[in-house]
Design a protein around this motif. Structure first.
Motif, PDB file in Angstrom:
ATOM      1  N   ILE A 132      -1.670  -9.821  60.690  1.00  0.00           N
ATOM      2  CA  ILE A 132      -1.078 -10.983  60.719  1.00  0.00           C
ATOM      3  C   ILE A 132      -1.888 -11.714  59.467  1.00  0.00           C
ATOM      4  CG2 ILE A 132      -0.820 -13.288  61.823  1.00  0.00           C
ATOM      5  CD1 ILE A 132       0.361 -11.919  64.174  1.00  0.00           C
ATOM      6  N   GLY A 133      -1.377 -12.441  58.563  1.00  0.00           N
ATOM      7  CA  GLY A 133      -2.169 -12.895  57.593  1.00  0.00           C
ATOM      8  C   GLY A 133      -2.440 -11.925  56.388  1.00  0.00           C
ATOM      9  N   ALA A 134      -1.878 -10.725  56.462  1.00  0.00           N
ATOM     10  CA  ALA A 134      -1.969  -9.999  55.364  1.00  0.00           C
ATOM     11  C   ALA A 134      -0.590 -10.095  54.662  1.00  0.00           C
ATOM     12  CB  ALA A 134      -2.196  -8.179  55.959  1.00  0.00           C
ATOM     13  N   SER A 135      -0.728  -8.985  53.468  1.00  0.00           N
ATOM     14  CA  SER A 135       0.599  -9.176  52.931  1.00  0.00           C
ATOM     15  C   SER A 135       0.876  -7.355  52.074  1.00  0.00           C
ATOM     16  CB  SER A 135       0.577  -9.931  51.818  1.00  0.00           C
ATOM     17  OG  SER A 135      -0.351  -9.883  50.859  1.00  0.00           O
ATOM     18  N   ASP A 136       1.881  -7.384  51.909  1.00  0.00           N
ATOM     19  CA  ASP A 136       2.036  -6.091  51.259  1.00  0.00           C
ATOM     20  C   ASP A 136       2.927  -6.383  49.840  1.00  0.00           C
ATOM     21  OD1 ASP A 136       0.994  -4.212  52.998  1.00  0.00           O
ATOM     22  OD2 ASP A 136       2.465  -4.088  54.652  1.00  0.00           O
ATOM     23  N   PRO A 137       3.288  -5.446  49.156  1.00  0.00           N
ATOM     24  CA  PRO A 137       3.826  -5.582  47.757  1.00  0.00           C
ATOM     25  C   PRO A 137       5.217  -6.230  47.734  1.00  0.00           C
ATOM     26  CG  PRO A 137       3.406  -3.379  48.212  1.00  0.00           C
ATOM     27  CD  PRO A 137       2.569  -3.961  49.082  1.00  0.00           C
ATOM     28  N   THR A 172      -5.776 -15.836  70.773  1.00  0.00           N
ATOM     29  CA  THR A 172      -5.532 -15.813  69.420  1.00  0.00           C
ATOM     30  C   THR A 172      -5.289 -17.013  68.729  1.00  0.00           C
ATOM     31  OG1 THR A 172      -3.231 -15.684  69.517  1.00  0.00           O
ATOM     32  CG2 THR A 172      -4.348 -13.411  69.453  1.00  0.00           C
ATOM     33  N   ASP A 173      -5.646 -17.286  67.732  1.00  0.00           N
ATOM     34  CA  ASP A 173      -5.373 -18.598  66.873  1.00  0.00           C
ATOM     35  C   ASP A 173      -4.347 -18.429  65.813  1.00  0.00           C
ATOM     36  OD1 ASP A 173      -5.553 -21.191  65.921  1.00  0.00           O
ATOM     37  OD2 ASP A 173      -7.051 -20.846  64.613  1.00  0.00           O
ATOM     38  N   LEU A 174      -3.273 -18.723  66.347  1.00  0.00           N
ATOM     39  CA  LEU A 174      -2.033 -18.617  65.552  1.00  0.00           C
ATOM     40  C   LEU A 174      -1.330 -20.011  65.286  1.00  0.00           C
ATOM     41  CD1 LEU A 174      -1.059 -14.950  66.319  1.00  0.00           C
ATOM     42  CD2 LEU A 174      -2.338 -15.720  64.312  1.00  0.00           C
ATOM     43  N   SER A 175      -2.198 -20.953  65.355  1.00  0.00           N
ATOM     44  CA  SER A 175      -1.413 -22.350  65.759  1.00  0.00           C
ATOM     45  C   SER A 175      -0.343 -22.577  64.356  1.00  0.00           C
ATOM     46  CB  SER A 175      -2.352 -23.451  65.713  1.00  0.00           C
ATOM     47  OG  SER A 175      -3.465 -23.084  64.592  1.00  0.00           O
ATOM     48  N   GLY A 176      -0.571 -22.089  63.223  1.00  0.00           N
ATOM     49  CA  GLY A 176       0.002 -22.245  62.186  1.00  0.00           C
ATOM     50  C   GLY A 176       1.547 -21.738  62.483  1.00  0.00           C
ATOM     51  N   PHE A 177       1.441 -20.583  63.190  1.00  0.00           N
ATOM     52  CA  PHE A 177       2.826 -20.007  63.262  1.00  0.00           C
ATOM     53  C   PHE A 177       3.701 -20.869  64.322  1.00  0.00           C
ATOM     54  CE2 PHE A 177       0.919 -16.475  61.471  1.00  0.00           C
ATOM     55  CZ  PHE A 177       1.615 -16.034  60.474  1.00  0.00           C
ATOM     56  N   LYS A 178       2.703 -21.202  65.502  1.00  0.00           N
ATOM     57  CA  LYS A 178       3.350 -22.145  66.397  1.00  0.00           C
ATOM     58  C   LYS A 178       4.116 -23.235  66.103  1.00  0.00           C
ATOM     59  CE  LYS A 178       0.486 -19.937  69.998  1.00  0.00           C
ATOM     60  NZ  LYS A 178      -1.154 -20.055  70.121  1.00  0.00           N
ATOM     61  N   GLU A 179       3.138 -23.958  65.126  1.00  0.00           N
ATOM     62  CA  GLU A 179       3.777 -25.153  64.564  1.00  0.00           C
ATOM     63  C   GLU A 179       4.935 -24.969  63.765  1.00  0.00           C
ATOM     64  OE1 GLU A 179       0.187 -26.654  62.216  1.00  0.00           O
ATOM     65  OE2 GLU A 179      -0.772 -26.935  64.449  1.00  0.00           O
ATOM     66  N   ALA A 180       4.963 -23.691  63.246  1.00  0.00           N
ATOM     67  CA  ALA A 180       6.324 -23.508  62.337  1.00  0.00           C
ATOM     68  C   ALA A 180       7.726 -23.178  63.409  1.00  0.00           C
ATOM     69  CB  ALA A 180       6.190 -22.354  61.450  1.00  0.00           C
ATOM     70  N   GLY A 181       7.134 -23.249  64.613  1.00  0.00           N
ATOM     71  CA  GLY A 181       8.271 -22.764  65.649  1.00  0.00           C
ATOM     72  C   GLY A 181       8.484 -21.243  65.863  1.00  0.00           C
ATOM     73  N   ILE A 182       7.625 -20.599  65.651  1.00  0.00           N
ATOM     74  CA  ILE A 182       7.721 -19.194  65.949  1.00  0.00           C
ATOM     75  C   ILE A 182       6.773 -19.051  67.295  1.00  0.00           C
ATOM     76  CG2 ILE A 182       6.884 -16.906  65.160  1.00  0.00           C
ATOM     77  CD1 ILE A 182       6.906 -18.039  62.005  1.00  0.00           C
ATOM     78  N   LEU A 183       7.330 -18.254  68.018  1.00  0.00           N
ATOM     79  CA  LEU A 183       6.950 -17.728  69.449  1.00  0.00           C
ATOM     80  C   LEU A 183       5.817 -16.649  69.035  1.00  0.00           C
ATOM     81  CD1 LEU A 183       6.879 -18.591  72.498  1.00  0.00           C
ATOM     82  CD2 LEU A 183       8.771 -16.835  72.550  1.00  0.00           C
ATOM     83  N   ASP A 218       2.509 -13.263  56.860  1.00  0.00           N
ATOM     84  CA  ASP A 218       1.715 -14.511  56.361  1.00  0.00           C
ATOM     85  C   ASP A 218       2.757 -15.827  56.543  1.00  0.00           C
ATOM     86  OD1 ASP A 218      -1.071 -14.939  54.730  1.00  0.00           O
ATOM     87  OD2 ASP A 218       0.777 -16.377  53.763  1.00  0.00           O
ATOM     88  N   LEU A 219       1.797 -16.783  56.750  1.00  0.00           N
ATOM     89  CA  LEU A 219       2.761 -18.107  56.860  1.00  0.00           C
ATOM     90  C   LEU A 219       3.325 -18.509  55.502  1.00  0.00           C
ATOM     91  CD1 LEU A 219       3.611 -19.841  59.288  1.00  0.00           C
ATOM     92  CD2 LEU A 219       1.386 -21.092  58.821  1.00  0.00           C
ATOM     93  N   LYS A 220       2.756 -18.414  54.511  1.00  0.00           N
ATOM     94  CA  LYS A 220       2.830 -18.600  53.096  1.00  0.00           C
ATOM     95  C   LYS A 220       3.923 -17.473  52.559  1.00  0.00           C
ATOM     96  CE  LYS A 220      -0.374 -22.081  52.093  1.00  0.00           C
ATOM     97  NZ  LYS A 220      -1.697 -22.168  51.607  1.00  0.00           N
ATOM     98  N   LEU A 221       3.087 -16.507  52.429  1.00  0.00           N
ATOM     99  CA  LEU A 221       3.754 -15.296  51.903  1.00  0.00           C
ATOM    100  C   LEU A 221       5.279 -14.689  52.643  1.00  0.00           C
ATOM    101  CD1 LEU A 221       0.644 -13.737  50.471  1.00  0.00           C
ATOM    102  CD2 LEU A 221       2.218 -14.945  49.237  1.00  0.00           C
ATOM    103  N   GLY A 222       5.094 -15.025  53.918  1.00  0.00           N
ATOM    104  CA  GLY A 222       6.495 -14.436  54.519  1.00  0.00           C
ATOM    105  C   GLY A 222       6.096 -12.919  54.940  1.00  0.00           C
ATOM    106  N   LEU A 223       6.954 -12.435  55.284  1.00  0.00           N
ATOM    107  CA  LEU A 223       7.237 -11.030  55.903  1.00  0.00           C
ATOM    108  C   LEU A 223       7.073 -10.326  54.401  1.00  0.00           C
ATOM    109  CD1 LEU A 223       7.650 -10.791  58.646  1.00  0.00           C
ATOM    110  CD2 LEU A 223       9.600  -9.543  58.177  1.00  0.00           C
ATOM    111  N   THR A 224       6.433  -9.145  54.459  1.00  0.00           N
ATOM    112  CA  THR A 224       6.290  -8.398  53.324  1.00  0.00           C
ATOM    113  C   THR A 224       6.297  -6.722  53.777  1.00  0.00           C
ATOM    114  OG1 THR A 224       3.851  -8.502  53.101  1.00  0.00           O
ATOM    115  CG2 THR A 224       5.296  -9.789  51.669  1.00  0.00           C
ATOM    116  N   GLY A 225       6.593  -5.989  53.117  1.00  0.00           N
ATOM    117  CA  GLY A 225       6.473  -4.331  53.568  1.00  0.00           C
ATOM    118  C   GLY A 225       6.113  -3.757  52.462  1.00  0.00           C
TER     119      GLY A 225
END
Lengths: 249, 249
Positions: B210-215, B236-247, B175-182
DNA sequence: AAATATATTGCATAATATTGCAATATGAAA
DNA sequence: TTTCATATTGCAATATTATGCAATATATTT
């Protein structure tokens, strides 16, 4: 059709469909379901599939090579494995090196035993994978593709972070004067590290390896506490070892 | 259908939808609801799910067994694996975590590729075992019997001794805000250590994650360089990630 | 509370597994 | 070759397990 052909076909079926059904195989292979059942049991013992009621399904995702258990079923190894069990008590921390003999000991453990096992051997892991009360620590390092185990600097360093109650060493040459010796340099280093970190060291050795030697030195004979062979100790003449304080089983 | 097959399908359903319904299963598996109920009870006894009135739901955050996960979503995984290959160049040092997706990538590698692979995943090792030009370093630690990988302090420490060109992370929520979660604490620690020691980080994720989160938090989204999904990035619409510089691939 | 859905239990039946045994085949030793 | 030991296979008797059904109990909804 030869038995081996049948086994081959069963493996192929499993690879293809992830499962086989008794009756289908019986028809396909032109043998009774009894025979198919026995075939499946044989493959299951080798860890190549999982026998279930009515057929079999694919086993764990671990490569069949890591499950090469064909050679642990030899008579000598079974005897040695059985004798070695007496030295393993519930709750202990055991460290073991790679090799078919130590693998045979692990395969002979009761499934509900409570243990901590430290090893660098992939086949050992593949057996202990479904022992519910065994905690396994795997010792990392560079993969040695022939021995199905890890070796190298990382391996040695990792071993030094453990303290084991019992160290089980697979077949190696033991000579009273020349000490324990091994066949490859990397593995001899691993063996030495395992011995140094353990309270009690058990060497598993076929009788013909006693008095023999290999190129790489591991440790002095008196670093060993017990030698387990396939022979009845009363029929052997290993008085030299006994005088050095080594128990012969 | 073999009983074991039914049990596997139930597990798969649970892994997919987080729940199963008695009647649905009864129809799907062609058995009475009584039998489904007994199956669910059996799985529940093993702790693989939680039986509830009318069906079952996902149990505690216990991983489903690798065995049961490997046949889920295979089509997506193959697509992801194929796309991920473009980022792996001969001669590089690759580090990867456990999981069925990274395993799929490794299985898609050309057999003669020259690589150094660092991993804590047994299935990965078992595949690479007969790749002649791949050097494998296995990261030791405590065996996790569900994921067929190692975790724990030793694992983290060992990872810090390596520097990788590329880090491949199996499916995880981003998730763009929550980051990577497992999904498990231990694995999230391993993932973080792998990311920190790598120059270039590739996250493999099915689109729905994508956009989901785990604990358990692994890292911020911008610690990732590429996200590979099964979808065509133009759809796909993942513009938020692209703007953050993520391919996005 | 009544109606409905789901669980539990015991039981009968069918499928599968296990065991011992005998017939045959295979291979090694005399 | 003959003889002996061993392995393989199918068969039958018995044990075990899986499954569906029905009767009863329990929970859920209206």
């Amino acid at each position: 059709m030869l038995k081996e052909e049948r086994l081959q076909k069963i493996i192929e079926q499993i690879a293809q469909d992830n499962k086989v059904v008794l009756d289908d195989l019986s028809r396909l292979l032109n043998v009774s379901t009894d025979t198919v059942r026995r075939d499946i049991k044989e493959l299951s013992d080798k860890g190549l599939l999982k026998a279930v009621r009515g057929g079999a399904i694919i086993g764990s995702p671990v490569h069949p090579h890591f499950k090469e258990r064909q050679h642990i079923d030899t008579q000598h190894k079974k005897v040695i494995a059985q004798k070695a069990l007496e030295f393993i008590k519930p709750g202990q921390v055991i460290i073991l090196n790679g090799g078919t003999t130590t693998t045979a000991v692990i395969a002979a453990l009761p499934r509900d035993i409570n243990l901590t096992v430290i090893t660098n051997s992939f086949p050992v892991v593949s057996i202990l994978e479904d022992y519910p009360h065994v905690t396994v620590f795997f010792i990392g390092g560079e993969l040695n593709k022939h021995a199905f185990s890890t070796t190298g600097h990382e391996t040695i360093e990792a071993i030094r972070n453990f303290r084991a109650d019992v160290c089980l060493l697979g077949i190696c040459s033991i000579d009273l004067k020349l000490g324990l010796t091994g066949f490859t340099y990397q593995e001899s280093l691993v063996d030495r590290a395992m011995i140094e970190t353990s309270k009690y060291v058990i060497a598993l050795s076929t009788y013909d390896k006693i008095g023999a030697s290999d190129p790489y030195y591991v440790c002095a004979a008196n670093a060993i506490d017990v030698i387990v062979t396939e022979k009845d100790p009363s029929t052997t003449d290993l008085s030299g070892f006994k005088e050095a304080g080594i128990l012969i089983k």
